[in-house]
Design an enzyme around this catalytic site. Structure first.
Site, PDB file in Angstrom:
ATOM      1  N   GLU A 183       0.769  -1.244   0.000  1.00  0.00           N
ATOM      2  CA  GLU A 183       0.000   0.000   0.000  1.00  0.00           C
ATOM      3  C   GLU A 183       0.807   1.305   0.000  1.00  0.00           C
ATOM      4  OE1 GLU A 183      -2.728  -0.163   3.284  1.00  0.00           O
ATOM      5  OE2 GLU A 183      -3.805  -1.826   2.410  1.00  0.00           O
ATOM      6  N   GLU A 194      -5.576  -8.704   1.761  1.00  0.00           N
ATOM      7  CA  GLU A 194      -6.223  -8.279   3.012  1.00  0.00           C
ATOM      8  C   GLU A 194      -7.717  -8.042   2.791  1.00  0.00           C
ATOM      9  OE1 GLU A 194      -4.512  -4.869   4.981  1.00  0.00           O
ATOM     10  OE2 GLU A 194      -2.484  -5.551   4.540  1.00  0.00           O
TER      11      GLU A 194
HETATM   12  C1  GCO Z   1      -3.116  -1.018   6.048  1.00  0.00           C
HETATM   13  C2  GCO Z   1      -2.630  -2.352   6.246  1.00  0.00           C
HETATM   14  C3  GCO Z   1      -2.814  -2.967   7.544  1.00  0.00           C
HETATM   15  C4  GCO Z   1      -3.963  -2.397   8.367  1.00  0.00           C
HETATM   16  C5  GCO Z   1      -5.281  -2.953   7.876  1.00  0.00           C
HETATM   17  C6  GCO Z   1      -6.452  -2.500   8.750  1.00  0.00           C
HETATM   18  O1  GCO Z   1      -3.981  -0.861   5.200  1.00  0.00           O
HETATM   19  O2  GCO Z   1      -2.686  -0.123   6.758  1.00  0.00           O
HETATM   20  O3  GCO Z   1      -2.130  -3.066   5.259  1.00  0.00           O
HETATM   21  O4  GCO Z   1      -1.559  -2.736   8.140  1.00  0.00           O
HETATM   22  O5  GCO Z   1      -3.755  -2.735   9.703  1.00  0.00           O
HETATM   23  O6  GCO Z   1      -5.524  -2.535   6.577  1.00  0.00           O
HETATM   24  O7  GCO Z   1      -6.665  -1.134   8.585  1.00  0.00           O
END
Ligand code: GCO
Length: 485
Positions: A196, A389
């Protein structure tokens, strides 16, 4: 007559309740080699932030000095301990919980600052040994590793040399990736270069250090583009290196992607704002990686405040020539977009959630996962995809431990409906190869500290005790082909 009426009413209730629950996905509809997992990130779960010669990371610094107090109710929360998963005695218990759950893959990240404490130079043999043992322990439990090389945690020593703003960061990262591939390239069959880039720079950097004025917010936002560009370049260099080393797994990159919807469909300004927000949120990473160019409106908006951002043809060609073998998609919710003169570049999507019970990352719309997967298939060359995720933290009291149980009905419903949506897309031709719940365990949620619980497993942070939630048991029934009532 009365009997028929009663039957009709009961039938209606039955249909209604099944619709409320959503479609029941069946694991048998997925191929045997489909990757079913849970995901985590080193900083959020490991703790042991100074153990075995680990260097300081950007997040160690943020949490222990700047602090994230504005989001953790005035209390300074850090991941110095987190859920103690660096400790082998602890992680073996967590591996056992994954084995009992029935997952075949675990997505975790390796912290650069453990492997190369100062970011460049000396490699830390204790860290190399630790992850060899972790991978060995996972495989002994029948669980394959899927390794993220970088999940927000840049070594502080490199941040002090300009971090990702410094073009040298591409070479620093390539050197780190080489160390990872040399040591783990034959044990790990799936690598993710970055997690990300959008969130790290266009969201987290702002939450940690909010801008003081609208003008400065526009300039700061636009300047973050250089960071993102260098990470996309570094990813392409790592993908090229991975293939030059003739490693026979797959390597990709993970993007947070959110279909953009107008906050108020009857407001022409919101409707108009959607296309720019879609470029700034989704196409800003998808287009350079899969099409070798940045989206026009987003590029123009950024260059208005950051005229120095002029991506070269060579850079864009490097990305186009080294596309990911597999695209990781982190999906939580669509983006409800507003025309917003107080937001950077005049559009906003965070915090516009209209659901009655708020989910931390936005409104619950599983159909938008289906739409996203179909869009990526049709507009970006039909790549192999892993949902790296998908998960939820609801702002109600469902994550409450009562007599060692947690009845998280909303999370179970969320996961069930999103797996069903992903299955529908797969049936319509999307090359979906895996699905990972975020997260296996409650953990440190960045600027929100421990105030959000995303886990299938509840963690008592005082005792480090684990308590599988009802969503864990649903996922377990699903993964073990046991139909869930
Ligand atoms: C992000 C991640 C995770 C987060 C999850 C929940 O998007 O920051 O990849 O580290 O913890 O998405 O918000």
């Amino acid at each position: 007559m009365k009997k028929i009426a009663v039957t009709i009413v009961l039938l209606g209730l039955l249909i209604g309740s099944s619709r409320a629950q959503g479609p029941q996905p069946d694991k048998a509809d997925f191929p045997d080699d489909f990757l079913w997992g849970v995901a985590s990130a080193a900083y959020q779960v490991e703790g042991a932030y100074q153990a075995d010669g680990k260097g300081e990371s950007k997040w160690d610094f943020f949490a222990n000095t700047i602090g994230v107090t504005q989001f953790t109710i005035g209390e300074k929360q850090t991941a110095n301990v987190a859920i103690n998963q660096y400790d082998r005695e602890q992680y073996l218990k967590d591996i056992q919980l994954m084995k009992e759950l029935g997952v075949n893959t675990y997505r975790f990240s390796i912290p650069w600052s453990r492997i190369i404490p100062h970011g460049v130079g000396e490699v830390n043999p204790k860290a190399i040994a630790h992850y060899h043992l972790l991978i060995q322990d996972l495989k002994a439990a029948g669980i394959e590793p899927l390794v993220t090389l970088y999940h927000f945690d840049l070594p502080l020593a490199l941040l002090q040399q300009g971090g990702w703003l410094n073009r040298e960061s591409v070479q620093w990262y390539k050197n780190y990736a080489k160390v990872i591939f040399e040591n783990f390239g034959n044990e790990v069959s799936h690598f993710i270069t970055f997690n990300e880039p959008y969130i790290e720079f266009f969201v987290a950097n702002f939450l940690i250090n909010p801008s003081q004025s609208k003008e400065s917010a526009n300039v700061r936002y636009a300047s973050e583009m250089n960071n993102v560009h260098h990470q996309l370049l570094a990813s392409a260099e790592a993908i090229r290196l991975y293939h030059e080393m003739n490693l026979n797994g797959k390597i990709g990159i993970t993007f947070n992607l959110s279909p953009c919807l107008p906050f108020d469909p009857n407001n022409p300004e919101d409707v108009e704002a959607v296309s720019l927000q879609d470029e700034l949120l989704n196409r800003i990473v998808l287009d350079p990686v899969f099409k070798g160019k940045y989206p026009e409106k987003a590029l123009a908006a950024i260059q208005q405040y950051n005229p120095g951002f002029q991506p070269s043809k060579q850079d864009l060609q490097l990305m186009l020539d080294n596309q990911p073998d597999i695209l990781g998609i982190n999906f939580y919710a669509p983006a409800q977009v507003k025309k917003d003169d107080n937001a950077p570049l005049g559009v906003s999507w965070m915090g516009n959630n209209t659901d009655a019970v708020k989910m931390a990352n936005g409104p619950v719309r599983p159909e938008e996962l289906y739409n996203l997967l179909m869009r990526v298939k049709n507009e970006y060359g039909d790549p192999e995809i892993i949902i790296t995720e998908n998960g939820a933290s609801f702002h109600n009291d469902e994550d409450t431990l009562v007599e060692e149980k947690v009845a998280d009905a909303l999370r179970k419903d969320y996961i069930q409906r999103h797996i069903a949506a992903a299955l529908q897309a797969k049936k319509e031709g999307v090359k979906l190869k895996g699905y990972f719940v975020w997260s296996g365990w409650d953990n440190f949620e960045w600027v929100f500290g421990y105030t959000e619980r995303f886990g299938l497993i509840y963690v008592d942070y005082d005792t480090q005790q684990r308590y599988p939630k009802s969503s864990y048991y649903w996922y377990q029934h699903f993964l073990n082909n046991r139909a869930m009532k």
